[in-house]
Write an enzyme that holds these catalytic residues in place. Sequence first.
Site, PDB file in Angstrom:
ATOM      1  N   SER A  78       0.767  -1.164  -0.113  1.00 49.85           N
ATOM      2  CA  SER A  78      -0.044  -0.145   0.077  1.00 49.85           C
ATOM      3  C   SER A  78       0.863   1.263  -0.215  1.00 49.85           C
ATOM      4  CB  SER A  78      -0.808  -0.290   1.216  1.00 49.85           C
ATOM      5  OG  SER A  78      -1.985   0.918   1.234  1.00 49.85           O
ATOM      6  N   ASP A 297      -3.406   6.170  -2.977  1.00 55.24           N
ATOM      7  CA  ASP A 297      -2.417   5.484  -2.529  1.00 55.24           C
ATOM      8  C   ASP A 297      -1.602   4.401  -3.278  1.00 55.24           C
ATOM      9  OD1 ASP A 297      -4.184   3.309  -2.221  1.00 55.24           O
ATOM     10  OD2 ASP A 297      -3.239   2.921   0.005  1.00 55.24           O
ATOM     11  N   GLU A 395     -12.973   5.910   6.413  1.00 53.51           N
ATOM     12  CA  GLU A 395     -11.957   6.311   7.475  1.00 53.51           C
ATOM     13  C   GLU A 395     -11.604   7.707   6.905  1.00 53.51           C
ATOM     14  OE1 GLU A 395      -9.755   2.614   9.286  1.00 53.51           O
ATOM     15  OE2 GLU A 395      -8.968   3.052   7.509  1.00 53.51           O
ATOM     16  N   ASN A 397      -8.855   8.863   6.584  1.00 54.61           N
ATOM     17  CA  ASN A 397      -7.633   8.616   5.686  1.00 54.61           C
ATOM     18  C   ASN A 397      -8.320   8.460   4.083  1.00 54.61           C
ATOM     19  OD1 ASN A 397      -8.153   6.001   5.637  1.00 54.61           O
ATOM     20  ND2 ASN A 397      -6.399   5.430   7.269  1.00 54.61           N
ATOM     21  N   THR A 524      -0.107  -1.347  12.591  1.00 60.57           N
ATOM     22  CA  THR A 524       0.590  -1.443  11.419  1.00 60.57           C
ATOM     23  C   THR A 524       2.144  -1.056  11.850  1.00 60.57           C
ATOM     24  OG1 THR A 524       0.286   0.710  10.553  1.00 60.57           O
ATOM     25  CG2 THR A 524      -1.166  -1.122   9.896  1.00 60.57           C
TER      26      THR A 524
HETATM   27  C1  16G Z   1      -4.421  -0.408   7.680  1.00 60.75           C
HETATM   28  C2  16G Z   1      -5.773  -0.447   7.456  1.00 60.75           C
HETATM   29  C3  16G Z   1      -6.266   1.054   7.551  1.00 60.75           C
HETATM   30  C4  16G Z   1      -6.268   1.597   8.980  1.00 60.75           C
HETATM   31  C5  16G Z   1      -4.652   1.501   9.117  1.00 60.75           C
HETATM   32  C6  16G Z   1      -4.520   2.162  10.617  1.00 60.75           C
HETATM   33  C7  16G Z   1      -6.978  -2.095   6.056  1.00 60.75           C
HETATM   34  C8  16G Z   1      -6.951  -2.496   4.585  1.00 60.75           C
HETATM   35  N1  16G Z   1      -6.111  -0.885   6.118  1.00 60.75           N
HETATM   36  O1  16G Z   1      -3.819   0.192   6.741  1.00 60.75           O
HETATM   37  O2  16G Z   1      -7.748   0.624   7.399  1.00 60.75           O
HETATM   38  O3  16G Z   1      -6.692   3.054   8.700  1.00 60.75           O
HETATM   39  O4  16G Z   1      -4.315   0.337   9.274  1.00 60.75           O
HETATM   40  O5  16G Z   1      -3.112   2.000  10.843  1.00 60.75           O
HETATM   41  O6  16G Z   1      -7.904  -2.358   6.852  1.00 60.75           O
HETATM   42  P1  16G Z   1      -2.522   2.284  12.130  1.00 60.75           P
HETATM   43  O7  16G Z   1      -3.187   1.000  13.086  1.00 60.75           O
HETATM   44  O8  16G Z   1      -1.046   1.998  12.070  1.00 60.75           O
HETATM   45  O9  16G Z   1      -3.027   3.669  12.659  1.00 60.75           O
HETATM   46 MG    MG Z   2      -3.696   0.961   0.440  1.00 63.05          MG
END
Ligand code: 16G
Ligand code: MG
Length: 558
Positions: A78, A297, A395, A397, A524
Amino acid sequence: MSAEPGKAAHEHAVLLNAIADGANEYPKPEHVNYTYGTAGFRTLATKLPSVLFRVALLAVLRSKRLEGATIGVMVTASHNPEPDNGVKLVDPSGEMLDPNWENHATALANCPTTESLISTFTTLVTHLRVDLHQPASIVYARDTRPSGPDLIQALEAGFKAFGASVKIVDVGVTTTPILHYVVKATNDKSGSYGKPTVEGYMEKTATAFKTLIGSKGPLAPLYVDCANGVGANALTEITKHIGDIIPIHPINTATTTPGALNSQCGADFVKTKQALPPSVQSAGYLSKPGTRGCSYDGDADRIVYYYLHETKGTFRLLDGDKIAVMVAMFFGDLVAKAKLEGDNKLKVGVVQTAYANGSSTKYLTSRNIPVTCVSTGVKHLHHAAQRYDIGVYFEANGHGTVLFSPQALQTLRDAQPTSPDSANAIKHLLAFSDLINQAVGDAVSDMLLVEAVLAHKGWRASDWDAGYEDLPNRLVKVEVPDRSIFVATDAERKLVHPVGLQAEIDKAMAKVEMGRSFVRPSGTEDCVRVYAEANSQVEAETLAKTVVDLVEQSSQMS
Ligand code: 16G
Ligand code: MG
């Protein structure tokens, strides 16, 4: 049980041997711990070959467990930097992998040796009651990252271990949402969802868009920042179909230039920096008043819009919240015009996360549009949106889409319109349901959704923006020794651990006009995120700073 136990045992031994061979070819690196998180596995591409091999095994097990239903595998990281990559599984309905299976993916990925992998695999087969004699069907794709081809090889090695019982289709280099579409369309045996190919997606999307634009075209030009990623390919394809009704100008399409992907461009850059990508700024693309731009993105499942203020020339962001509000209000009006009565009345609702700007939530609820708040991550929003007849989820974002429930679609198809106006509204609602990717958020189809709504309303970007003013806000990333000590509840709006911290955050919020702040561990990255909003930028910054200090103090104390 097989009628020929000897033959079955032999086949099983052949399979385990083939898995062992693959596992030896793609050994797990030492000292790496993998987690199937909100967006699957994601890390430096060099650490991923063993994961791809093992993900293939799980995809096959899932397909066999579901009697041969087609499972998707998407190789992408992504918006992450180019050296990263990742992989996620797509369930037969086109949705994210069933969360119960995420743990199985993590377990397989972390087996330290070939022997432990074989043993975990065998245990999973028994525990999940997988009949290995069932057929399996997989479709897979990747984004434009240079590490993609090698990772696909590791993935294919995993499929090949099962021999002829697995049917595989390589969709090639495409966007995440198109792969989700192909999975959903492949499993829809009625054939009504569309042809299960990239071209099928283009035809379905373009036909719906043409129906919706009708004689309202050609629309004003649109500048699209493709983040130098795979969205550029999809945009080129769709433009072949609809370029005559919307002049699309692709920007940042250098998909083969090393290091270009997501660098100084793309939806994440724009949302985080709250500024135009330098490439868009310096070329002056948006300088003509009223000109709209948008950014995808790296895998084109996220989009944000923007324009320059018509008199001040300042940057104005139209993010996921702004899209959700405009689209929900629009569908609310369309449903009213459709004049469906009694049990056939359709309910439009919105799903957001704690990151949604407070002004957007207030705007919706004050207009009687129900809003549900759920935890971060597409799967949570998607499931909550399924509870509405027409569920709009975004979201902030820019991840999001609109879901039409099967009953809502049936109601629309069966409706007996009482006037030309209601007939038109019904026709448009059905065309929107075809335009919008029902499997997952999709930058290309969301872009056309926005364009169609603007065209129907006769709006410029500034009209869209005029609905509400975002509360000033601040998002901070805090690195802590152990983010697992932070445990959130209530759709991540409150902390239950460390004990006592939430009370301190509450006190800090109470001191600031319109103050709202929350803390959550990232899904993430190895960090904790602090969000704060308030009536003024200064107060939002102060609140964020206070909460960051509180987080750091409690982290040191534990
Ligand atoms: C991932 C999620 C996204 C979320 C982001 C938050 C999917 C496909 N993607 O990229 O929806 O906004 O995580 O990231 O579910 P974070 O937990 O690091 O804040
Ligand atoms: Mg993406």
